[in-house]
Scaffold this active site. Structure first.
Site, short mmCIF file in Angstrom:
data_model
loop_
_atom_site.label_atom_id
_atom_site.label_comp_id
_atom_site.label_asym_id
_atom_site.label_seq_id
_atom_site.Cartn_x
_atom_site.Cartn_y
_atom_site.Cartn_z
CD GLU A 1 -1.75 1.68 2.89
OE1 GLU A 1 -1.36 2.84 3.20
OE2 GLU A 1 -2.15 0.86 3.75
CG HIS A 2 3.37 2.67 3.32
ND1 HIS A 2 4.02 3.62 4.07
CD2 HIS A 2 2.29 2.29 4.06
CE1 HIS A 2 3.38 3.82 5.20
NE2 HIS A 2 2.34 3.00 5.23
#
Length: 767
Positions: free
Chosen positions: A52-53
């Site tokens: 996600e990052h």
């Protein structure tokens, strides 16, 4: 006009949900991927969160400096993401003109991320900083402890956030698992995209079809079913923690219904009885987990009396019995009215997220009602036969309260910046106090705040310095009724009876604690010491002024009647600003991380240039402090108006970098050259078009001008922004870096030896 909705499936398998809401002035997108931390291999804790990052770090087409985060921030919007156990959500909200650009970047970054080793190395350090903050946060540790009550074979009891040691970047098996996870789950069939805004449905559909087509085609992938939540053993917890297996579809919506009734503060409810007996001051219900018929949820009591735990549990079980036996139509009607009010008042982002999560803001459908019956049947019982239900909530009424024809006091400024449409009114009332108010006064409205919140009304009581400030926002009829009740509570406040009702302050992140302290620090004025317990003396010498915004003529008449009960004396606003000087102020905060706020106040004539400088610095601050130096994950910069004072605000929370070194880095960023481009200037000007602004932001802007004692209009602000040139920015930077510039530093460490910063030479950053 009611919202219009549409649902369709695209050729790549993506489920597209559309909502046309004509009352909105901004647009939002929320994309849910049906995969989360429990879907990654147990060998690599944190893999889903790490991915996600990484997705925010740019693509070949949209590098980091032009990616989703920078684009949305530049448009004055909001963007974020969240990784849960079985889902990952990405969402943003922007003015409508920027919606297509944001949607294109969102879909592109999910479809074609750059997962090179340099990006991974840098972002792993950010994940590790988050892990350190999480491990030091009492609330996070408490939630993790709750999860240990389930079976050790269930992934809920494990660690999934990720850190420097669990993310083995140099292991080929990890890299294979990372790319396989993206390929398997980040495809159309595994995604739901919700678009919400004032645009017609056909326009929203065209945008969705155009940009979501970038996402890979793929079928829905069945997520592996979890093991038993309890594994046949009882729940290992003394908390008000509840676990369920084999619930039917619709259980999450049923849990929403149950949470509303448990947290209902109206007279006659469980919570109201708890508050009356002073067993607790408030409560909240958190769904810790819900997937595949399993659910784990917790009732958290605030300001609770630990010695009453058994009695609280019995009373709650009696409330469950009352809910089971009560007429379902009456309970469902209240829930439906609460949900409708939320749907009529929240912004585009909340609507889009509710739709993408499958939890729309409306009453229970037939499936959810069936799930609710199963949920209630599975709850414990105390054998209570009868419990009268609370009366209908007056704050949910849309009709105005009666008016007695009295005129508004001259101390009430009627602002014209919000349209008088009835659904978004704002009222702020401010007293200057002659003596220090008792600490318990700030808790005096806590029950009413909970009641107002359930009716989608924002009610807040603050005490910066020698002032007491009441703020209320929401539909105008509800605001008027809430203000009337708040004034009744404040007039009847007693220090003696309130002492036992105080709730312990919630533990918060260090940087949030500093932000909460900023208004008091800027007011820089203190009332006289409280030498008497007499509450009459508090109001006897109090003077007040107020501002009403977004009320129509009938609303102002009804408000005038409510304001007859304001304690103290009406007076013209006191606009004398405190003298500002360079100050370092120590603020004790929870947790062990370093945190610093730097506020650089500006004169009115500098503020247009200050807004542009802050706008241009957002990207460099994030790039330098978070990406390059990896100081921590909590990094922000913006122009803010606080206590009538406008200025640049910078904030950093770091697990390893001391506050004085953070300040040196900020000094270096302020000293660096900044280029004003026509595109950036126009983007900021458009943010202050009334049609692009959230009503709460407009109300805040108008009140801050009232506090500053300076006339202001959004048109004048846009014109001032358009007049700023490159030389104005350079002069402002010089002024900000001058030795006598009145910087305010709030930090959770002691003041360093002067002068600070010691020099323009930055110390080498710890590797």
């Amino acid at each position: 006009m009611p919202d219009a909705t549409r649902s369709l499936c695209l050729a790549n398998g993506l489920h597209l949900l559309l909502r046309h809401s004509p009352r909105l002035n901004r647009a939002a997108a929320a994309l849910r991927v049906r995969a989360g931390s429990h879907d990654a291999a147990a060998r690599w804790p944190g893999l889903a969160h790490f991915l996600e990052h990484l997705l925010f770090l740019g693509t070949a087409r949209f590098p980091l400096e032009d990616g989703l985060m920078r684009f949305v921030q530049g448009a004055g919007g909001h963007v974020n993401a969240s990784t849960r156990e079985r889902t990952t959500d990405f969402f943003f909200e922007v003015p409508c003109a920027a919606f297509a650009g944001g949607l294109e970047r969102l879909c592109q970054m999910l479809a074609e991320p750059l997962l090179d080793s340099a990006r991974q190395q840098r972002e792993r350090e950010v994940i590790h900083a988050e892990f350190i903050a999480w491990s030091r946060d009492a609330q996070a540790r408490g939630e993790f402890a709750l999860l240990q009550a389930v079976s050790p074979r269930h992934p809920l009891s494990g660690f999934h956030a990720g850190n420097r040691f669990s993310l083995a970047l140099h292991d080929p098996a990890f890299q294979h698992a990372l790319r396989q996870f993206h390929q398997r789950f980040y495809c159309g069939g595994q995604m739901t995209l919700s678009l919400c805004g004032p645009q017609p449905l056909d326009q929203l559909e065209a945008l969705g079809r155009r940009y979501a087509a970038q996402l890979p085609t793929g079928p829905a992938t069945a997520q592996a079913p979890p093991p038993a939540l309890l594994d046949g053993a009882p729940l290992r917890s003394t908390e008000l923690l509840f676990a369920h297996e084999h619930l039917p579809a619709g259980a999450e919506r049923a849990l929403q219904w149950l949470a509303e009734h448990i947290t209902d503060p109206r007279p006659g409810s469980w919570l109201h009885r708890v508050q009356q007996r002073q067993w607790a001051s408030a409560c909240r219900v958190r769904t810790l987990y819900a997937f595949a018929g399993q659910a784990l949820w917790h009732v958290e009591l605030l300001g609770g009396d630990a010695s009453r735990a058994a009695e609280l549990r019995t009373l709650l079980y009696q409330w469950f019995d009352a809910l089971r036996q009560a007429p379902a139509d009456q309970l469902n009607e209240h829930f439906s009215r609460v949900q409708k009010r939320r749907a009529d008042t929240v912004g585009a982002l909340q609507l889009a997220r509710a739709d993408s999560s499958g939890l729309p803001l409306n009453g229970l459908d037939e499936q959810a009602q069936h799930a609710l019956a199963a949920l209630l049947d599975s709850l414990p019982s105390a054998g209570h036969a009868h419990w009268p239900l609370p009366a209908a909530e007056a704050l949910l009424l849309d009709t105005l309260p009666a008016s007695d024809g009295v005129s508004l006091p001259a101390a009430v400024d009627v602002a014209q910046s919000l349209p008088c449409l009835g659904h978004a009114a704002s009222f702020t009332l401010r007293w200057r106090l002659p003596i220090a108010a008792p600490a318990a006064l700030l808790q005096a409205l806590q029950p009413l705040q909970a009641r107002a919140s359930q009716a989608s009304v924002h009610l807040q009581l603050d005490h910066p310095g020698c002032f007491l400030q009441l703020q209320c926002r929401g539909p105008q009829a509800a605001v008027i009724r809430t203000v009337a009740l708040a004034l009744e509570h404040l007039r009847g406040f007693s220090s003696v009876t309130a002492l036992g009702e105080q709730a312990s302050a919630p533990v918060t992140m260090p940087i949030r604690a500093l932000l909460a302290h900023l208004p008091e620090a800027l007011s820089n004025q203190a009332p006289a010491p409280r030498t008497s317990i007499s509450d009459d003396a508090l109001w006897a010498g109090a003077q007040w002024h107020a501002q009403a915004n977004g009320f129509d003529a009938g609303g102002l008449q009804a408000l005038a009647t409510a304001l007859r009960a304001v304690p103290g004396q009406p007076a013209a606003g006191d606009f004398a600003r405190p003298a500002l000087s360079r100050r370092w102020q120590h603020v004790a905060t929870p947790g062990g991380e370093h945190a610093l706020l730097l506020f650089c106040p500006l004169l009115p004539g500098q503020q247009a240039a200050g807004r542009l400088l802050a706008h241009l610095l957002q990207g460099p601050v994030y790039q330098r402090l978070r990406v390059e130096l990896q100081l921590g994950y909590a990094v922000f910069s913006a122009f803010r108006q606080v206590e009538g004072i406008g200025g640049l605000l910078f904030g950093v929370q770091s697990p390893h970098t001391p506050a004085v070194r953070i300040l040196q880095h900020l000094h270096g960023i302020l000293a660096a050259a900044v280029e004003l481009t026509p595109q950036a200037q126009q983007a900021l000007i458009e943010q202050f078009e009334q049609a692009n602004m959230d009503p709460a932001d407009i109300a805040h802007w108008a009140w801050q001008h009232r506090l500053a004692g300076t006339p202001g209009s959004l048109l004048a602000l846009r014109e001032a922004l358009g007049d700023v040139c490159q030389a104005d920015l350079e002069r402002l930077q010089t002024a900000l870096l001058a030795a006598d510039a009145p910087w305010l530093c709030l930090a959770n460490t002691a003041e360093p030896a002067p002068p600070w910063p010691p020099s323009n030479e930055l110390l080498p950053e710890r590797q």
